[in-house]
Design a protein around this motif. Structure first.
Motif, PDB file in Angstrom:
ATOM      1  N   GLY A 199       0.799  -1.209   0.000  1.00  0.00           N
ATOM      2  CA  GLY A 199       0.000   0.000   0.000  1.00  0.00           C
ATOM      3  C   GLY A 199       0.830   1.255   0.000  1.00  0.00           C
ATOM      4  N   ALA A 200       0.152   2.395   0.162  1.00  0.00           N
ATOM      5  CA  ALA A 200       0.793   3.689  -0.009  1.00  0.00           C
ATOM      6  C   ALA A 200       1.415   4.238   1.267  1.00  0.00           C
ATOM      7  N   TYR A 201       0.869   3.860   2.416  1.00  0.00           N
ATOM      8  CA  TYR A 201       1.259   4.535   3.656  1.00  0.00           C
ATOM      9  C   TYR A 201       2.538   3.976   4.261  1.00  0.00           C
ATOM     10  N   ARG A 202       3.380   4.876   4.742  1.00  0.00           N
ATOM     11  CA  ARG A 202       4.571   4.537   5.494  1.00  0.00           C
ATOM     12  C   ARG A 202       4.612   5.421   6.727  1.00  0.00           C
ATOM     13  N   GLY A 203       4.772   4.826   7.902  1.00  0.00           N
ATOM     14  CA  GLY A 203       4.844   5.629   9.108  1.00  0.00           C
ATOM     15  C   GLY A 203       4.222   4.938  10.297  1.00  0.00           C
ATOM     16  N   PRO A 204       4.009   5.669  11.392  1.00  0.00           N
ATOM     17  CA  PRO A 204       3.449   5.079  12.617  1.00  0.00           C
ATOM     18  C   PRO A 204       2.002   4.645  12.424  1.00  0.00           C
ATOM     19  N   ALA A 205       1.597   3.607  13.153  1.00  0.00           N
ATOM     20  CA  ALA A 205       0.234   3.092  13.037  1.00  0.00           C
ATOM     21  C   ALA A 205      -0.161   2.382  14.315  1.00  0.00           C
ATOM     22  N   ALA A 266      -5.705  -6.491   2.570  1.00  0.00           N
ATOM     23  CA  ALA A 266      -6.320  -5.303   1.974  1.00  0.00           C
ATOM     24  C   ALA A 266      -5.470  -4.100   2.352  1.00  0.00           C
ATOM     25  N   TYR A 267      -5.175  -3.244   1.381  1.00  0.00           N
ATOM     26  CA  TYR A 267      -4.320  -2.097   1.668  1.00  0.00           C
ATOM     27  C   TYR A 267      -4.804  -0.861   0.916  1.00  0.00           C
ATOM     28  N   ALA A 268      -4.598   0.296   1.547  1.00  0.00           N
ATOM     29  CA  ALA A 268      -5.009   1.560   0.954  1.00  0.00           C
ATOM     30  C   ALA A 268      -4.064   1.935  -0.180  1.00  0.00           C
ATOM     31  N   ARG A 269      -4.640   2.170  -1.355  1.00  0.00           N
ATOM     32  CA  ARG A 269      -3.843   2.605  -2.498  1.00  0.00           C
ATOM     33  C   ARG A 269      -3.839   4.121  -2.619  1.00  0.00           C
ATOM     34  N   LYS A 270      -4.979   4.744  -2.330  1.00  0.00           N
ATOM     35  CA  LYS A 270      -5.106   6.196  -2.324  1.00  0.00           C
ATOM     36  C   LYS A 270      -6.007   6.607  -1.180  1.00  0.00           C
ATOM     37  N   ALA A 271      -5.742   7.766  -0.600  1.00  0.00           N
ATOM     38  CA  ALA A 271      -6.597   8.278   0.465  1.00  0.00           C
ATOM     39  C   ALA A 271      -6.483   9.793   0.516  1.00  0.00           C
ATOM     40  N   SER A 272      -7.624  10.469   0.610  1.00  0.00           N
ATOM     41  CA  SER A 272      -7.614  11.925   0.730  1.00  0.00           C
ATOM     42  C   SER A 272      -8.685  12.366   1.715  1.00  0.00           C
ATOM     43  N   ILE A 273      -8.386  13.436   2.438  1.00  0.00           N
ATOM     44  CA  ILE A 273      -9.306  14.029   3.395  1.00  0.00           C
ATOM     45  C   ILE A 273      -9.388  15.513   3.080  1.00  0.00           C
ATOM     46  N   GLY A 274     -10.590  15.997   2.790  1.00  0.00           N
ATOM     47  CA  GLY A 274     -10.737  17.389   2.405  1.00  0.00           C
ATOM     48  C   GLY A 274     -10.010  17.718   1.116  1.00  0.00           C
ATOM     49  N   GLY A 275      -9.847  16.732   0.236  1.00  0.00           N
ATOM     50  CA  GLY A 275      -9.180  16.949  -1.048  1.00  0.00           C
ATOM     51  C   GLY A 275      -7.672  16.823  -0.999  1.00  0.00           C
ATOM     52  N   GLN A 276      -7.087  16.614   0.189  1.00  0.00           N
ATOM     53  CA  GLN A 276      -5.653  16.506   0.327  1.00  0.00           C
ATOM     54  C   GLN A 276      -5.254  15.072   0.640  1.00  0.00           C
TER      55      GLN A 276
END
Length: 283
Positions: A199-205, A266-276
């Motif tokens: 997926g797209a995300y890298r970082g704390p979770a 299942a993994y997030a490929r794209k994600a946006s909040i408020g258009g960002q």
């Protein structure tokens, strides 16, 4: 090669349930007079092959919410079972929290259409309508239709948007028109998703566990006949800050588990909040 049973109708139902918890992200706290638009797309692999695509969109204000989600087979999976499910949900916020008003799902498989609708009249238990009508399913579900139930899309909203602090500290009762089930969430710990994570995300979770137990409807009958062993899944939520708020948004970026013996991811490929786009989101 993807096995044919991986996309059978029963297993597809379990997949939809398991992925309901990854179909959207919601703010840790709703700001007054604010409106949040959320859009996330997920890829799902069963075994070692791409099997499904999930798309979610939502609009939230200080008084109401609307959300949609779709699940569709893809790749080799669509050759064996060309399946699509579309879901919509709407409700309101008040001083007591979240109040779902209407939920609808439409499943299409090989030109056969099944529509499930759930409505909440006042403070009464929800009412269910199936098209075409299935009186046997409705009879099996009726005893489990009690107050306090929410639909799958509203469930994540109540679990995360109305929950302060860290995610995954609740037990939810959910109705989807065919069954009532319990989802028990527990926080497993804080981790970091690195370059080896899909997926797209890298970082704390935040890593969480989710236990699914059928309570009412035909799936509950089958569950009891098979010995009553709950299904368990793992979910990773990324804490993402949006705008000027110091509150983190808990974005589900990864989920894993087994669907009747076959491992899925299942993994997030794209994600946006408020258009960002969220940090690390793919273009």
């Amino acid at each position: 090669m993807l096995n044919r049973p991986a996309v059978s109708p029963n297993r597809m139902k379990v997949a939809c349930l398991a992925l309901a918890i990854t179909a959207f992200a919601l703010p840790g706290k709703l700001g007054a007079a604010s409106q949040n638009q959320i859009a996330i797309s997920y890829e799902v692999e069963v075994g070692s092959m791409s099997a499904m695509h999930i798309a979610y969109k939502a609009t939230l204000s200080d008084t109401a919410y609307q959300s949609t989600a779709s699940i569709k087979t893809k790749g080799l999976a669509s050759m064996f079972s060309d399946y699509q499910m579309d879901m919509t949900s709407s409700g309101a916020f008040d001083g007591e929290g979240l109040k779902p008003q209407h939920y609808r799902s439409k499943a299409d498989k090989k030109n056969a259409e099944k529509v499930l609708e759930v409505s909440w009249p006042s403070e009464d238990p929800p009412a269910v309508k199936t098209t075409p009508r299935d009186k046997e399913d409705e009879a099996l579900l009726a005893p489990a239709l009690t107050t306090g139930l929410v639909d799958p899309l509203s469930m994540l909203l109540r679990m995360t948007a109305l929950q302060a602090g860290k995610p995954c500290q609740s037990v939810e009762r959910v109705v989807d028109g065919r069954e009532v089930y319990e989802l028990r969430f527990a926080l497993a710990g804080e981790v970091k998703l690195g370059k080896d994570s899909p997926g797209a995300y890298r970082g704390p979770a935040f890593k969480c566990s989710m236990t699914y137990t059928p309570v009412g409807g035909r799936p509950a009958v089958k569950y009891k006949k098979r010995g009553g062993v709950p299904s368990k899944f793992d979910i990773w939520f990324a804490p993402v800050k949006s705008g000027a708020s110091d509150e983190a948004l808990f974005v589900p970026v990864l989920a894993t588990g087994r669907l009747q013996g076959l491992r899925f991811i299942a993994y997030a490929r794209k994600a946006s909040i408020g258009g960002q786009s969220i940090a690390g989101s793919a273009d």
